[in-house]
Each structure stands twice: as structure tokens, then as C-alpha cells.
Scaffold this motif. Structure first.
Motif, PDB file in Angstrom:
ATOM      1  N   GLY A   7       0.819  -1.209   0.000  1.00 56.69           N
ATOM      2  CA  GLY A   7       0.000   0.000   0.000  1.00 56.69           C
ATOM      3  C   GLY A   7       0.854   1.262   0.000  1.00 56.69           C
ATOM      4  N   LEU A   8       1.919   1.261   0.793  1.00 58.13           N
ATOM      5  CA  LEU A   8       2.813   2.426   0.814  1.00 58.13           C
ATOM      6  C   LEU A   8       3.520   2.596  -0.521  1.00 58.13           C
ATOM      7  CD1 LEU A   8       4.375   2.016   4.375  1.00 58.13           C
ATOM      8  CD2 LEU A   8       2.658   3.695   3.660  1.00 58.13           C
ATOM      9  N   ARG A  43       2.320   1.678  -3.491  1.00 54.44           N
ATOM     10  CA  ARG A  43       1.351   2.225  -4.453  1.00 54.44           C
ATOM     11  C   ARG A  43       1.099   3.705  -4.169  1.00 54.44           C
ATOM     12  NH1 ARG A  43      -0.991  -2.072  -7.676  1.00 54.44           N
ATOM     13  NH2 ARG A  43      -2.144  -0.412  -8.702  1.00 54.44           N
ATOM     14  N   ARG A  44       1.090   4.085  -2.910  1.00 55.90           N
ATOM     15  CA  ARG A  44       0.895   5.492  -2.561  1.00 55.90           C
ATOM     16  C   ARG A  44       2.065   6.335  -3.064  1.00 55.90           C
ATOM     17  NH1 ARG A  44       2.057   8.917   1.859  1.00 55.90           N
ATOM     18  NH2 ARG A  44       0.422  10.483   2.210  1.00 55.90           N
ATOM     19  N   ARG A  45       3.256   5.804  -2.948  1.00 52.29           N
ATOM     20  CA  ARG A  45       4.430   6.525  -3.432  1.00 52.29           C
ATOM     21  C   ARG A  45       4.377   6.682  -4.945  1.00 52.29           C
ATOM     22  NH1 ARG A  45       7.592   4.207  -0.342  1.00 52.29           N
ATOM     23  NH2 ARG A  45       8.158   2.444  -1.674  1.00 52.29           N
ATOM     24  N   MET A  73       1.640   6.867  -6.696  1.00 52.32           N
ATOM     25  CA  MET A  73       0.612   7.874  -6.972  1.00 52.32           C
ATOM     26  C   MET A  73       1.180   9.282  -6.910  1.00 52.32           C
ATOM     27  SD  MET A  73      -2.655   6.497  -4.813  1.00 52.32           S
ATOM     28  CE  MET A  73      -3.324   8.173  -4.793  1.00 52.32           C
ATOM     29  N   ARG A  74       2.100   9.485  -5.977  1.00 47.54           N
ATOM     30  CA  ARG A  74       2.646  10.829  -5.767  1.00 47.54           C
ATOM     31  C   ARG A  74       3.866  11.103  -6.626  1.00 47.54           C
ATOM     32  NH1 ARG A  74       2.973  11.732   0.642  1.00 47.54           N
ATOM     33  NH2 ARG A  74       3.322  13.854  -0.094  1.00 47.54           N
ATOM     34  N   ARG A 124       4.615   8.028 -12.654  1.00 47.97           N
ATOM     35  CA  ARG A 124       3.244   7.967 -12.184  1.00 47.97           C
ATOM     36  C   ARG A 124       2.304   7.525 -13.294  1.00 47.97           C
ATOM     37  NH1 ARG A 124      -0.205  12.961  -9.496  1.00 47.97           N
ATOM     38  NH2 ARG A 124      -2.183  11.841  -9.372  1.00 47.97           N
ATOM     39  N   GLU A 155      -6.390   3.529  -7.753  1.00 50.24           N
ATOM     40  CA  GLU A 155      -5.157   3.606  -6.968  1.00 50.24           C
ATOM     41  C   GLU A 155      -5.442   3.986  -5.516  1.00 50.24           C
ATOM     42  OE1 GLU A 155      -1.764   2.962  -7.653  1.00 50.24           O
ATOM     43  OE2 GLU A 155      -2.795   1.873  -9.234  1.00 50.24           O
ATOM     44  N   GLN A 156      -6.306   4.999  -5.323  1.00 47.22           N
ATOM     45  CA  GLN A 156      -6.635   5.412  -3.960  1.00 47.22           C
ATOM     46  C   GLN A 156      -7.288   4.271  -3.189  1.00 47.22           C
ATOM     47  OE1 GLN A 156      -7.253   7.046  -6.797  1.00 47.22           O
ATOM     48  NE2 GLN A 156      -7.459   9.274  -6.477  1.00 47.22           N
ATOM     49  N   VAL A 213      -4.705   1.573  -2.213  1.00 43.46           N
ATOM     50  CA  VAL A 213      -3.858   2.025  -1.103  1.00 43.46           C
ATOM     51  C   VAL A 213      -4.601   1.912   0.223  1.00 43.46           C
ATOM     52  CG1 VAL A 213      -2.747   4.047  -0.085  1.00 43.46           C
ATOM     53  CG2 VAL A 213      -2.414   3.531  -2.509  1.00 43.46           C
TER      54      VAL A 213
END
Length: 232
Positions: free
Chosen positions: A87-88, A90-92, A94-95, A101, A208-209, A212
Motif C-alpha cells: 500500500g505504501l 502504491r501510494r508513493r 501515486m505521488r 506515475r 489507486e486510492q 492504497v
């Protein structure tokens, strides 16, 4: 065990990627039949995993402090930590700026698959399309979450009728979104196909959200629960 199974099943059923793939499958020719094969293959995976675990344990939970009794929570801990890190990650992504990205989003949403010989594209071809739908259902299973369910089934006691109700509820809840979509297709095919494709478009922008949040929430729960089991 029951609470863990239901939480894992809920995470599986709202995981966006399988529903996005299902929307493409049912929007093609013979969509109702392809959707049915997709759902049956999905259910078969869940049943096979549960049956394998029950066969391994002979339907009896291992003693709490025995090596098998420790292995189950340890495996669940590893899966929980893995989901948190995923999850972290995928969050990275996303940003991440620029092409990284964009590439990550394309891979997650399956946009590249529409242009190449992926499972989704194969589902639209010839006599093998039903088999392709079944294969796609296997590929898009969130196997990390299914594995978490398997480690929870290690605690199942097959001698209790309530256990089979819990396992049936797990399979039903984990498949609820796909079953509901398939029934919608059966009774209102044209309207359902259009709405499912609109849903897929919306999910493409929010998948994606959702991934995560689901991975972090379930991963933290599994990590905390397994640590409690290992230390209590």
C-alpha cells in the motif's frame, strides 16, 4: 476467526481491479456467459484454497503453542506487513511525478492490456473466450488477501457447523460485487453493460486510492491481530 474472514472478504469484494476486468468481459459478445464463467472461476479459486487448507489441517485447528499453531499467525503477520508495504509503495507511485506515475497508473488500470494480447483482450476472441474469462478471473484475484484468508482458515474447526457457515459467508461476501453485477447483466443486459462500463471508467480514476486504503487498512489489522496472537 469469523471477524477476520469477513473483513478479508469485504476487502476482496470491493477491490477495484476484478470488477474493472469483469466489466470488460461482460461488455463483449456473449457477455452473460463470459461473466458467469468469470464468477464461477473466481468462486472455484476461493473454494479450492479453503479445501486445501482444511485438508492440510484435517479440519482441526492446531494447538496454540505448537509449531503449526505459531506458523499460522506468523504467516498472517508476514502477509499483513506485505500488504502495508505494498500500500505504501502504491501510494508513493501515486505521488511520483511525470512518466513514473503515468506508467504506474496505466499498469494498475489495465489500459495497456487493451492494446495487447492480455487476458482482457483474449476474453473477446473466438471459441477460447470462455476459457480466457476463466483465466482472467484467476489472474485478477487479489492473491495476497486470499492468502490472508487461507491463514485464517487454519483456525477453522470443521467439527462445528458454524464453521462451514462462516466459510460459506466468506466466499459469498468475497464474490458479492461480481455476483450482483452478473445478476444485473442477466436481468437488464443493455442497461447493465452501459453502467458497468461507466463504473469502470470511474474506477480507473480512483482505483489507486482504493487499493492504497484497502491494503493499508487490512494490512494494519492483520499485523496487529497476528502480533496479539503471537504474544498473548
Amino acid at each position: 476467526m469469523v471477524l477476520d474472514l469477513m473483513l478479508i472478504a469485504l476487502a476482496i469484494t470491493i477491490y477495484p481491479l476484478p470488477l474493472m476486468a469483469f466489466a470488460l468481459v461482460v461488455s463483449s459478445a456473449r457477455g452473460v456467459w463470459k461473466g458467469l464463467v468469470f464468477v464461477l472461476a473466481w468462486l472455484a479459486c476461493l473454494v479450492a484454497v479453503i479445501a486445501a487448507v482444511l485438508a492440510l489441517t484435517d479440519g482441526q485447528p492446531p494447538p496454540p503453542r505448537s509449531p503449526p499453531g505459531v506458523a499460522g499467525p506468523a504467516a498472517k503477520l508476514a502477509i499483513g506487513i506485505g500488504l502495508v508495504f505494498y500500500g505504501l509503495h502504491r501510494r508513493r507511485l501515486m505521488r511520483a511525478p511525470g512518466d513514473a506515475r503515468s506508467d504506474a497508473a496505466e499498469a494498475a488500470h489495465g489500459r495497456k492490456g487493451r492494446d495487447g494480447p492480455s487476458g482482457e483482450a483474449a476474453a473477446d476472441r473466438g471459441e477460447g473466450s470462455l476459457w480466457a474469462s476463466a483465466g482472467l478471473a484467476v489472474l485478477v484475484q487479489p492473491w495476497g488477501m486470499v492468502a490472508a484468508g487461507a491463514t485464517t482458515v487454519l483456525e477453522a474447526n470443521a467439527a462445528q457447523p458454524a464453521t462451514f457457515m462462516a466459510l460459506f459467508g466468506f466466499c459469498l461476501l468475497a464474490s458479492a460485487s461480481l455476483l450482483a453485477a452478473e445478476l444485473y447483466i442477466v436481468f437488464a443486459p443493455e442497461v447493465a453493460q452501459a453502467r458497468l462500463l461507466r463504473l469502470r471508467t470511474w474506477l480507473t480514476d480512483h482505483a489507486e486510492q482504493a487499493i492504497v486504503v484497502l491494503c493499508l487498512a487490512l494490512g494494519l489489522w492483520l499485523t496487529g491481530k497476528s502480533l496479539y496472537q503471537l504474544t498473548s
